[in-house]
Design an enzyme around this catalytic site. Sequence first.
Site, PDB file in Angstrom:
ATOM      1  CB  CYS A 193      -0.987 -12.735 -12.343  1.00 30.00           C
ATOM      2  SG  CYS A 193      -1.519 -13.616 -11.021  1.00 30.00           S
ATOM      3  CG  HIS A 210      -3.215  -5.861  11.265  1.00 30.15           C
ATOM      4  ND1 HIS A 210      -4.557  -6.099  11.749  1.00 30.15           N
ATOM      5  CD2 HIS A 210      -3.069  -4.331  11.888  1.00 30.15           C
ATOM      6  CE1 HIS A 210      -5.011  -5.094  12.228  1.00 30.15           C
ATOM      7  NE2 HIS A 210      -4.297  -4.188  12.553  1.00 30.15           N
TER       8      HIS A 210
END
Length: 127
Positions: free
Chosen positions: A47, A80
């Site tokens: 977006c 992670h």
Amino acid sequence: MDYMRGKGYEPVDFGTFSEESCDYPDYAHPAAEAVEKGECAFGIGLCGSGNGISMTLNKHQGIRAALCWLPELAELAKRHNAANFLTLPARFISDETARANVDAYLNADFEGGRHLRRIEKIPLSGF
């Protein structure tokens, strides 16, 4: 879409299908549901700023959407945080940078270990 096909993926396009102003939740929710159900292995969303779509996607308990504007962030989001949705700020990065982010995300693997313990604490209903 063509870039992903060129990498051997068969992407599912949840829209939009025009350049008219639209409401990103109308597209983000079905895409998030497809990832949650395992119909899609991961998602890539865009977006203007990347914030709105990220906020919407992250309302879903099974989604870990990461807003990334640098390839290093995209790699770490996967390594992670086991990000299963890469979001990009379309107004603020070039097509080249967007592709570099996608490549970094796709080439990274979740490291597990201490990171798994942390992401298990994110959803309210469990991982």
